[in-house]
Design a protein around this motif. Structure first.
Motif, PDB file in Angstrom:
ATOM      1  N   ASP A  28       0.730  -1.248  -0.211  1.00 13.36           N
ATOM      2  CA  ASP A  28       0.106   0.423  -0.164  1.00 13.36           C
ATOM      3  C   ASP A  28       0.804   0.882   0.106  1.00 13.36           C
ATOM      4  OD1 ASP A  28       0.676   0.235   2.480  1.00 13.36           O
ATOM      5  OD2 ASP A  28      -0.974   0.262   3.274  1.00 13.36           O
ATOM      6  N   ASP A  29       2.341   1.300  -0.061  1.00 15.13           N
ATOM      7  CA  ASP A  29       2.875   2.275   0.131  1.00 15.13           C
ATOM      8  C   ASP A  29       4.077   2.087  -1.504  1.00 15.13           C
ATOM      9  OD1 ASP A  29       4.954   4.379   0.532  1.00 15.13           O
ATOM     10  OD2 ASP A  29       5.066   4.220   2.435  1.00 15.13           O
ATOM     11  N   PRO A  30       3.713   2.506  -2.581  1.00 15.68           N
ATOM     12  CA  PRO A  30       4.574   2.197  -3.382  1.00 15.68           C
ATOM     13  C   PRO A  30       6.204   3.034  -3.571  1.00 15.68           C
ATOM     14  CG  PRO A  30       3.110   3.490  -4.224  1.00 15.68           C
ATOM     15  CD  PRO A  30       2.644   3.576  -2.855  1.00 15.68           C
ATOM     16  N   CYS A  31       6.408   4.055  -2.803  1.00 19.04           N
ATOM     17  CA  CYS A  31       7.350   4.435  -2.374  1.00 19.04           C
ATOM     18  C   CYS A  31       8.619   4.258  -1.346  1.00 19.04           C
ATOM     19  CB  CYS A  31       6.451   6.203  -2.884  1.00 19.04           C
ATOM     20  SG  CYS A  31       6.017   6.947  -3.575  1.00 19.04           S
ATOM     21  N   VAL A  32       8.508   3.297  -0.683  1.00 14.81           N
ATOM     22  CA  VAL A  32       9.288   3.145   0.125  1.00 14.81           C
ATOM     23  C   VAL A  32      10.269   1.328  -0.131  1.00 14.81           C
ATOM     24  CG1 VAL A  32       9.546   2.484   2.746  1.00 14.81           C
ATOM     25  CG2 VAL A  32       8.502   4.398   1.822  1.00 14.81           C
ATOM     26  N   TRP A  33      11.465   1.580  -0.119  1.00 13.30           N
ATOM     27  CA  TRP A  33      11.407   0.023  -0.420  1.00 13.30           C
ATOM     28  C   TRP A  33      12.836  -0.090   0.506  1.00 13.30           C
ATOM     29  CZ3 TRP A  33       9.750  -3.700  -4.062  1.00 13.30           C
ATOM     30  CH2 TRP A  33       9.163  -2.668  -4.641  1.00 13.30           C
ATOM     31  N   ILE A  34      13.093  -0.812   1.682  1.00  8.12           N
ATOM     32  CA  ILE A  34      14.065  -0.963   2.180  1.00  8.12           C
ATOM     33  C   ILE A  34      14.951  -2.431   2.015  1.00  8.12           C
ATOM     34  CG2 ILE A  34      13.943  -1.735   5.367  1.00  8.12           C
ATOM     35  CD1 ILE A  34      11.480  -0.029   4.808  1.00  8.12           C
ATOM     36  N   ILE A  35      16.447  -2.565   1.916  1.00  7.34           N
ATOM     37  CA  ILE A  35      16.923  -3.318   2.535  1.00  7.34           C
ATOM     38  C   ILE A  35      17.591  -3.661   3.731  1.00  7.34           C
ATOM     39  CG2 ILE A  35      19.051  -4.195   1.666  1.00  7.34           C
ATOM     40  CD1 ILE A  35      17.306  -4.630  -0.649  1.00  7.34           C
ATOM     41  N   ARG A  36      17.135  -4.719   4.204  1.00 10.33           N
ATOM     42  CA  ARG A  36      17.971  -5.196   5.303  1.00 10.33           C
ATOM     43  C   ARG A  36      18.710  -6.286   5.168  1.00 10.33           C
ATOM     44  NH1 ARG A  36      13.714  -6.989   9.883  1.00 10.33           N
ATOM     45  NH2 ARG A  36      13.183  -8.610   8.326  1.00 10.33           N
ATOM     46  N   SER A  37      20.352  -6.080   5.922  1.00  7.63           N
ATOM     47  CA  SER A  37      20.510  -6.729   6.154  1.00  7.63           C
ATOM     48  C   SER A  37      21.243  -7.459   8.046  1.00  7.63           C
ATOM     49  CB  SER A  37      22.426  -6.149   5.804  1.00  7.63           C
ATOM     50  OG  SER A  37      22.562  -5.615   4.744  1.00  7.63           O
ATOM     51  N   SER A  38      21.004  -8.651   8.227  1.00  3.05           N
ATOM     52  CA  SER A  38      21.329  -9.060   9.143  1.00  3.05           C
ATOM     53  C   SER A  38      22.136 -10.890   9.735  1.00  3.05           C
ATOM     54  CB  SER A  38      19.793  -9.457  10.145  1.00  3.05           C
ATOM     55  OG  SER A  38      19.626 -10.920   8.652  1.00  3.05           O
ATOM     56  N   LYS A  39      22.765 -10.576  10.565  1.00  2.00           N
ATOM     57  CA  LYS A  39      23.774 -11.906  10.728  1.00  2.00           C
ATOM     58  C   LYS A  39      23.345 -12.694  11.933  1.00  2.00           C
ATOM     59  CE  LYS A  39      28.599 -12.255  13.114  1.00  2.00           C
ATOM     60  NZ  LYS A  39      29.474 -11.597  12.557  1.00  2.00           N
ATOM     61  N   LYS A  40      23.095 -14.305  11.527  1.00  2.00           N
ATOM     62  CA  LYS A  40      23.074 -14.564  12.374  1.00  2.00           C
ATOM     63  C   LYS A  40      24.053 -15.053  13.424  1.00  2.00           C
ATOM     64  CE  LYS A  40      21.246 -20.006  12.874  1.00  2.00           C
ATOM     65  NZ  LYS A  40      20.815 -20.664  12.196  1.00  2.00           N
ATOM     66  N   PHE A  41      23.863 -14.939  15.121  1.00  2.00           N
ATOM     67  CA  PHE A  41      24.249 -15.100  16.253  1.00  2.00           C
ATOM     68  C   PHE A  41      23.284 -16.292  16.947  1.00  2.00           C
ATOM     69  CE2 PHE A  41      25.164 -14.227  20.620  1.00  2.00           C
ATOM     70  CZ  PHE A  41      26.694 -14.433  20.459  1.00  2.00           C
ATOM     71  N   LEU A  42      24.527 -17.323  17.090  1.00  2.90           N
ATOM     72  CA  LEU A  42      23.582 -18.654  17.990  1.00  2.90           C
ATOM     73  C   LEU A  42      22.406 -18.954  17.187  1.00  2.90           C
ATOM     74  CD1 LEU A  42      24.316 -17.629  21.874  1.00  2.90           C
ATOM     75  CD2 LEU A  42      25.610 -19.182  19.996  1.00  2.90           C
ATOM     76  N   TRP A  43      20.854 -17.997  17.375  1.00  2.00           N
ATOM     77  CA  TRP A  43      19.517 -19.192  17.365  1.00  2.00           C
ATOM     78  C   TRP A  43      19.334 -17.388  17.270  1.00  2.00           C
ATOM     79  CZ3 TRP A  43      20.798 -21.158  22.113  1.00  2.00           C
ATOM     80  CH2 TRP A  43      20.247 -19.553  23.401  1.00  2.00           C
ATOM     81  N   PHE A  44      19.232 -16.108  17.581  1.00  2.00           N
ATOM     82  CA  PHE A  44      19.526 -14.798  17.097  1.00  2.00           C
ATOM     83  C   PHE A  44      19.679 -14.673  15.875  1.00  2.00           C
ATOM     84  CE2 PHE A  44      19.652 -15.486  21.524  1.00  2.00           C
ATOM     85  CZ  PHE A  44      18.075 -15.183  22.506  1.00  2.00           C
ATOM     86  N   ARG A  45      18.566 -13.461  15.618  1.00  2.00           N
ATOM     87  CA  ARG A  45      19.233 -12.062  14.323  1.00  2.00           C
ATOM     88  C   ARG A  45      19.438 -11.492  14.196  1.00  2.00           C
ATOM     89  NH1 ARG A  45      20.248 -14.283   9.956  1.00  2.00           N
ATOM     90  NH2 ARG A  45      20.004 -16.255   9.103  1.00  2.00           N
ATOM     91  N   MET A  46      20.764 -10.137  14.199  1.00  2.00           N
ATOM     92  CA  MET A  46      20.741  -9.416  14.289  1.00  2.00           C
ATOM     93  C   MET A  46      21.120  -8.673  13.625  1.00  2.00           C
ATOM     94  SD  MET A  46      23.555 -10.192  17.478  1.00  2.00           S
ATOM     95  CE  MET A  46      24.918  -8.962  16.599  1.00  2.00           C
ATOM     96  N   ASN A  47      20.361  -7.023  13.540  1.00  2.00           N
ATOM     97  CA  ASN A  47      20.306  -6.208  12.267  1.00  2.00           C
ATOM     98  C   ASN A  47      21.476  -5.448  12.532  1.00  2.00           C
ATOM     99  OD1 ASN A  47      17.389  -7.756  11.640  1.00  2.00           O
ATOM    100  ND2 ASN A  47      16.102  -5.518  12.300  1.00  2.00           N
ATOM    101  N   THR A  48      22.285  -5.688  11.213  1.00  2.00           N
ATOM    102  CA  THR A  48      23.460  -5.010  10.956  1.00  2.00           C
ATOM    103  C   THR A  48      23.480  -3.969  10.536  1.00  2.00           C
ATOM    104  OG1 THR A  48      24.240  -6.375   9.230  1.00  2.00           O
ATOM    105  CG2 THR A  48      24.849  -6.612  11.376  1.00  2.00           C
ATOM    106  N   SER A  49      22.420  -3.457   9.543  1.00  2.00           N
ATOM    107  CA  SER A  49      21.911  -2.546   8.865  1.00  2.00           C
ATOM    108  C   SER A  49      20.881  -2.508   7.609  1.00  2.00           C
ATOM    109  CB  SER A  49      23.187  -1.771   8.173  1.00  2.00           C
ATOM    110  OG  SER A  49      22.591  -3.093   6.448  1.00  2.00           O
ATOM    111  N   THR A  50      20.545  -1.143   7.788  1.00  2.00           N
ATOM    112  CA  THR A  50      18.581  -0.919   7.116  1.00  2.00           C
ATOM    113  C   THR A  50      18.615   0.287   6.702  1.00  2.00           C
ATOM    114  OG1 THR A  50      17.056  -1.897   9.461  1.00  2.00           O
ATOM    115  CG2 THR A  50      16.031  -0.247   7.612  1.00  2.00           C
ATOM    116  N   ALA A  51      18.282   0.056   5.032  1.00  2.00           N
ATOM    117  CA  ALA A  51      18.529   1.088   4.293  1.00  2.00           C
ATOM    118  C   ALA A  51      17.284   1.690   2.970  1.00  2.00           C
ATOM    119  CB  ALA A  51      19.749   1.009   3.001  1.00  2.00           C
ATOM    120  N   TRP A  52      17.051   2.301   3.333  1.00  2.00           N
ATOM    121  CA  TRP A  52      15.747   2.682   2.823  1.00  2.00           C
ATOM    122  C   TRP A  52      16.046   3.335   1.613  1.00  2.00           C
ATOM    123  CZ3 TRP A  52      10.530   3.113   5.830  1.00  2.00           C
ATOM    124  CH2 TRP A  52      10.731   2.385   6.700  1.00  2.00           C
TER     125      TRP A  52
END
Length: 73
Positions: A28-52
């Protein structure tokens, strides 16, 4: 009242060596595209960067660069 509920589209572009690069978009919002990078640590996922971004092409170019960086590290 007619309220439309947008859906999130999550696309995993790369998932190598415990690092993940995702493309996120809300229909419903055609103007927003997000790239999210994450790294696995044990059984969690930590976000390392987010770019819009304002369009899909810019987001995909950035994601390709992120994927190449993850291969080098």
């Amino acid at each position: 009242m007619n309220a439309t509920i947008g859906t999130n589209i999550n696309t995993i572009l790369s998932n190598e060596n415990g690092r993940c690069v995702e493309l996120l978009h809300r229909t419903d919002d055609p103007c927003v595209w997000i790239i999210r990078s994450s790294k696995k640590f044990l059984w969690f996922r930590m976000n390392t960067s987010t770019a819009w971004f304002l369009d899909k092409q810019q987001a995909l170019i950035f994601a390709q660069e992120q994927r190449e960086e993850n291969r080098i590290e």
